[in-house]
Design a protein around this motif. Structure first.
Motif, PDB file in Angstrom:
ATOM      1  N   ASN A 192       0.746  -1.294  -0.047  1.00  0.00           N
ATOM      2  CA  ASN A 192       0.019   0.053   0.008  1.00  0.00           C
ATOM      3  C   ASN A 192       0.896   1.312  -0.061  1.00  0.00           C
ATOM      4  O   ASN A 192       0.976   2.037   0.773  1.00  0.00           O
ATOM      5  CB  ASN A 192      -1.105   0.015   1.235  1.00  0.00           C
ATOM      6  N   ILE A 193       1.519   1.440  -1.172  1.00  0.00           N
ATOM      7  CA  ILE A 193       2.491   2.792  -1.390  1.00  0.00           C
ATOM      8  C   ILE A 193       1.479   3.897  -1.629  1.00  0.00           C
ATOM      9  O   ILE A 193       0.850   4.082  -2.567  1.00  0.00           O
ATOM     10  CB  ILE A 193       3.163   2.508  -2.603  1.00  0.00           C
ATOM     11  N   VAL A 194       1.763   5.089  -0.558  1.00  0.00           N
ATOM     12  CA  VAL A 194       0.730   6.196  -0.786  1.00  0.00           C
ATOM     13  C   VAL A 194       1.718   7.347  -0.975  1.00  0.00           C
ATOM     14  O   VAL A 194       1.115   8.388  -1.356  1.00  0.00           O
ATOM     15  CB  VAL A 194      -0.114   6.551   0.530  1.00  0.00           C
ATOM     16  N   MET A 195       3.073   7.036  -0.838  1.00  0.00           N
ATOM     17  CA  MET A 195       3.884   8.352  -1.337  1.00  0.00           C
ATOM     18  C   MET A 195       5.337   7.815  -1.679  1.00  0.00           C
ATOM     19  O   MET A 195       5.886   6.933  -1.053  1.00  0.00           O
ATOM     20  CB  MET A 195       4.008   9.085   0.052  1.00  0.00           C
ATOM     21  N   SER A 196       6.040   8.886  -2.399  1.00  0.00           N
ATOM     22  CA  SER A 196       7.365   8.675  -2.851  1.00  0.00           C
ATOM     23  C   SER A 196       7.889   9.795  -2.842  1.00  0.00           C
ATOM     24  O   SER A 196       7.396  10.870  -3.229  1.00  0.00           O
ATOM     25  CB  SER A 196       7.308   8.194  -4.516  1.00  0.00           C
ATOM     26  N   VAL A 197       9.232   9.742  -2.543  1.00  0.00           N
ATOM     27  CA  VAL A 197      10.228  10.765  -2.370  1.00  0.00           C
ATOM     28  C   VAL A 197      11.344  10.296  -2.973  1.00  0.00           C
ATOM     29  O   VAL A 197      11.936   9.160  -3.195  1.00  0.00           O
ATOM     30  CB  VAL A 197      10.576  11.284  -0.804  1.00  0.00           C
ATOM     31  N   PRO A 198      12.200  11.265  -3.392  1.00  0.00           N
ATOM     32  CA  PRO A 198      13.396  11.245  -4.260  1.00  0.00           C
ATOM     33  C   PRO A 198      14.625  10.666  -3.568  1.00  0.00           C
ATOM     34  O   PRO A 198      15.544  10.396  -4.111  1.00  0.00           O
ATOM     35  CB  PRO A 198      13.695  12.336  -5.145  1.00  0.00           C
ATOM     36  N   SER A 199      14.631  11.036  -1.898  1.00  0.00           N
ATOM     37  CA  SER A 199      15.939  10.891  -1.296  1.00  0.00           C
ATOM     38  C   SER A 199      15.563  10.154  -0.089  1.00  0.00           C
ATOM     39  O   SER A 199      14.630  10.187   0.808  1.00  0.00           O
ATOM     40  CB  SER A 199      16.694  12.093  -1.121  1.00  0.00           C
ATOM     41  N   PHE A 200      16.715   9.475   0.559  1.00  0.00           N
ATOM     42  CA  PHE A 200      16.484   9.114   1.792  1.00  0.00           C
ATOM     43  C   PHE A 200      16.558  10.012   3.059  1.00  0.00           C
ATOM     44  O   PHE A 200      15.817   9.866   3.952  1.00  0.00           O
ATOM     45  CB  PHE A 200      17.493   7.774   2.285  1.00  0.00           C
ATOM     46  N   SER A 201      17.136  10.927   2.742  1.00  0.00           N
ATOM     47  CA  SER A 201      17.424  12.107   3.608  1.00  0.00           C
ATOM     48  C   SER A 201      15.840  12.677   4.062  1.00  0.00           C
ATOM     49  O   SER A 201      15.712  13.199   5.161  1.00  0.00           O
ATOM     50  CB  SER A 201      18.152  13.283   3.065  1.00  0.00           C
ATOM     51  N   ALA A 202      15.029  12.742   3.280  1.00  0.00           N
ATOM     52  CA  ALA A 202      13.611  13.180   3.518  1.00  0.00           C
ATOM     53  C   ALA A 202      12.697  12.101   4.334  1.00  0.00           C
ATOM     54  O   ALA A 202      11.899  12.713   4.883  1.00  0.00           O
ATOM     55  CB  ALA A 202      12.804  13.442   2.281  1.00  0.00           C
ATOM     56  N   VAL A 203      13.036  10.959   4.425  1.00  0.00           N
ATOM     57  CA  VAL A 203      12.127   9.784   5.302  1.00  0.00           C
ATOM     58  C   VAL A 203      12.030  10.260   6.570  1.00  0.00           C
ATOM     59  O   VAL A 203      10.886  10.225   7.069  1.00  0.00           O
ATOM     60  CB  VAL A 203      12.891   8.568   4.883  1.00  0.00           C
ATOM     61  N   PRO A 204      13.148  10.451   7.504  1.00  0.00           N
ATOM     62  CA  PRO A 204      12.724  10.576   8.994  1.00  0.00           C
ATOM     63  C   PRO A 204      11.868  11.939   9.360  1.00  0.00           C
ATOM     64  O   PRO A 204      10.786  11.713  10.076  1.00  0.00           O
ATOM     65  CB  PRO A 204      14.209  10.977   9.407  1.00  0.00           C
ATOM     66  N   ASP A 205      12.117  12.706   8.498  1.00  0.00           N
ATOM     67  CA  ASP A 205      11.159  14.005   8.682  1.00  0.00           C
ATOM     68  C   ASP A 205       9.617  13.716   8.482  1.00  0.00           C
ATOM     69  O   ASP A 205       8.704  14.027   9.144  1.00  0.00           O
ATOM     70  CB  ASP A 205      11.494  15.393   7.968  1.00  0.00           C
ATOM     71  N   ILE A 206       9.559  12.906   7.325  1.00  0.00           N
ATOM     72  CA  ILE A 206       8.106  12.674   6.827  1.00  0.00           C
ATOM     73  C   ILE A 206       7.526  11.680   7.789  1.00  0.00           C
ATOM     74  O   ILE A 206       6.230  11.880   8.235  1.00  0.00           O
ATOM     75  CB  ILE A 206       8.043  12.215   5.243  1.00  0.00           C
ATOM     76  N   LEU A 207       8.239  10.727   7.999  1.00  0.00           N
ATOM     77  CA  LEU A 207       7.627   9.575   9.059  1.00  0.00           C
ATOM     78  C   LEU A 207       7.324  10.186  10.463  1.00  0.00           C
ATOM     79  O   LEU A 207       6.254   9.666  11.144  1.00  0.00           O
ATOM     80  CB  LEU A 207       8.587   8.300   8.918  1.00  0.00           C
ATOM     81  N   HIS A 208       8.390  11.072  10.895  1.00  0.00           N
ATOM     82  CA  HIS A 208       7.932  11.899  12.023  1.00  0.00           C
ATOM     83  C   HIS A 208       6.859  12.448  12.362  1.00  0.00           C
ATOM     84  O   HIS A 208       6.447  12.852  13.375  1.00  0.00           O
ATOM     85  CB  HIS A 208       9.318  12.595  12.362  1.00  0.00           C
ATOM     86  N   THR A 209       6.147  12.910  11.234  1.00  0.00           N
ATOM     87  CA  THR A 209       4.885  13.546  11.253  1.00  0.00           C
ATOM     88  C   THR A 209       3.878  12.955  10.919  1.00  0.00           C
ATOM     89  O   THR A 209       2.747  13.480  10.549  1.00  0.00           O
ATOM     90  CB  THR A 209       5.353  14.888  10.771  1.00  0.00           C
ATOM     91  N   THR A 210       3.786  11.731  10.501  1.00  0.00           N
ATOM     92  CA  THR A 210       2.953  10.939   9.850  1.00  0.00           C
ATOM     93  C   THR A 210       2.814   9.589  10.277  1.00  0.00           C
ATOM     94  O   THR A 210       3.533   9.311  11.265  1.00  0.00           O
ATOM     95  CB  THR A 210       2.757  10.696   8.433  1.00  0.00           C
ATOM     96  N   ASP A 211       1.591   8.919  10.057  1.00  0.00           N
ATOM     97  CA  ASP A 211       1.681   7.370  10.484  1.00  0.00           C
ATOM     98  C   ASP A 211       2.173   6.296   9.570  1.00  0.00           C
ATOM     99  O   ASP A 211       1.846   5.132   9.755  1.00  0.00           O
ATOM    100  CB  ASP A 211       0.200   7.192  10.894  1.00  0.00           C
ATOM    101  N   MET A 212       3.026   6.811   8.488  1.00  0.00           N
ATOM    102  CA  MET A 212       3.495   5.904   7.489  1.00  0.00           C
ATOM    103  C   MET A 212       4.667   5.211   7.970  1.00  0.00           C
ATOM    104  O   MET A 212       5.100   5.414   9.003  1.00  0.00           O
ATOM    105  CB  MET A 212       3.775   6.813   6.191  1.00  0.00           C
ATOM    106  N   ILE A 213       4.955   3.858   7.308  1.00  0.00           N
ATOM    107  CA  ILE A 213       6.083   2.993   7.564  1.00  0.00           C
ATOM    108  C   ILE A 213       6.935   2.995   6.218  1.00  0.00           C
ATOM    109  O   ILE A 213       6.494   3.581   5.250  1.00  0.00           O
ATOM    110  CB  ILE A 213       5.557   1.618   7.995  1.00  0.00           C
ATOM    111  N   ALA A 214       8.258   2.770   6.415  1.00  0.00           N
ATOM    112  CA  ALA A 214       8.981   2.769   5.247  1.00  0.00           C
ATOM    113  C   ALA A 214      10.228   1.754   5.588  1.00  0.00           C
ATOM    114  O   ALA A 214      10.247   1.266   6.520  1.00  0.00           O
ATOM    115  CB  ALA A 214       9.772   4.025   4.875  1.00  0.00           C
ATOM    116  N   PHE A 215      10.863   1.220   4.386  1.00  0.00           N
ATOM    117  CA  PHE A 215      11.912   0.340   4.509  1.00  0.00           C
ATOM    118  C   PHE A 215      13.155   1.321   4.193  1.00  0.00           C
ATOM    119  O   PHE A 215      13.277   2.080   3.441  1.00  0.00           O
ATOM    120  CB  PHE A 215      12.008  -0.612   3.503  1.00  0.00           C
TER     121      PHE A 215
END
Length: 256
Positions: A192-215
């Protein structure tokens, strides 16, 4: 010399014509050098020494090397490897300068063939087959979420992971696809992929403020904004490589 007397005589004849001098004169059972031949000894010794030097392997001396090295690195490599690489080069090759470029898989062949890139730090699937490479290490993606998110204490099943809203990193293509889609599909699951970003550097900030998960790569952890989730199985490991053009395989700064 591995030559017959006749062959030596023929070579001497040609040299006499070139230098307009007899060079060697028979005296009894031996040959005596003329003054012209003696005057040529030192210059010829110098030339032969230069030829011998060309056959000697070049010894790479990091401490005295001066130059600029251009590296193309993925967002992951920039975070996980380049700080350590910079510290090593500052210690061992203080006069080496580094230029780091974004990794652009679409024109890698052209850039590296033109000499605009010296080294690529990336994943095997992102490089052309004609490049040489060495595996640096194997990496593992871990399932992570924001530190404030609450999940069951028991490991999540892969079905639960697949059903949960997921963020993926897609550096080369802007789409809702992730590197582990096939792994989930082989288990009969669709992510259930709901969002895509171009870099790993963006992942912590996005996950910190949402309920999503990521690898997320293990070498980018720990992080103050994300935490690892326990799941019943982890996806396959993947290789991180350094690649270069075959023409530089024997260059001192590569093999050194």
């Amino acid at each position: 010399m591995g030559l017959t007397q006749q062959a030596i005589s023929e070579q001497l004849r040609k040299l006499r014509e070139v230098f307009d001098d007899r060079l060697f004169i028979r005296q009894g059972n031996s040959m005596v050098a003329t003054p012209k031949a003696l005057s040529m000894q030192q210059p010829i010794d110098h030339i032969l020494k230069q030829l011998e030097d060309l056959l000697e392997p070049e010894i790479f001396m990091p401490h005295t090397y001066k130059g600029v090295f251009t590296i193309s690195a993925t967002d992951y490599a920039t975070q996980a490897l380049l700080p350590q690489l910079f510290n090593i080069t500052r210690r061992d090759a203080p006069d080496l300068k580094l230029i780091v470029r974004d990794f652009a898989s679409d024109n890698i062949n052209q850039l590296i063939a033109a000499g605009e890139l010296d080294l690529l730090i990336t994943f095997p699937e992102f490089i052309p087959d004609n490049l040489s490479y060495v595996t640096l290490f194997e990496e593992q993606h871990l399932c992570v979420t924001g530190c404030e998110n609450t999940f069951a204490t028991e490991p999540l099943t892969l079905a639960q992971v697949a059903a949960h809203a997921q963020l993926v990193v897609s550096p080369s293509r802007a789409n809702l696809r992730g590197s582990h889609d096939q792994w989930f599909a082989e288990k009969g699951l669709k992510r259930n992929i709901v969002m895509s970003v171009p870099s790993f550097s963006a992942v912590p900030d996005i996950l910190h403020t949402t309920d999503m998960i990521a690898f997320y790569p293990s070498r980018l952890l720990p992080s103050s904004k994300v935490k690892e989730l326990k799941i019943e199985a982890l996806p396959p490991t993947f290789k991180v490589i350094a690649a270069w053009h075959p023409r530089t395989t024997t260059a001192a700064y590569i093999v050194g």
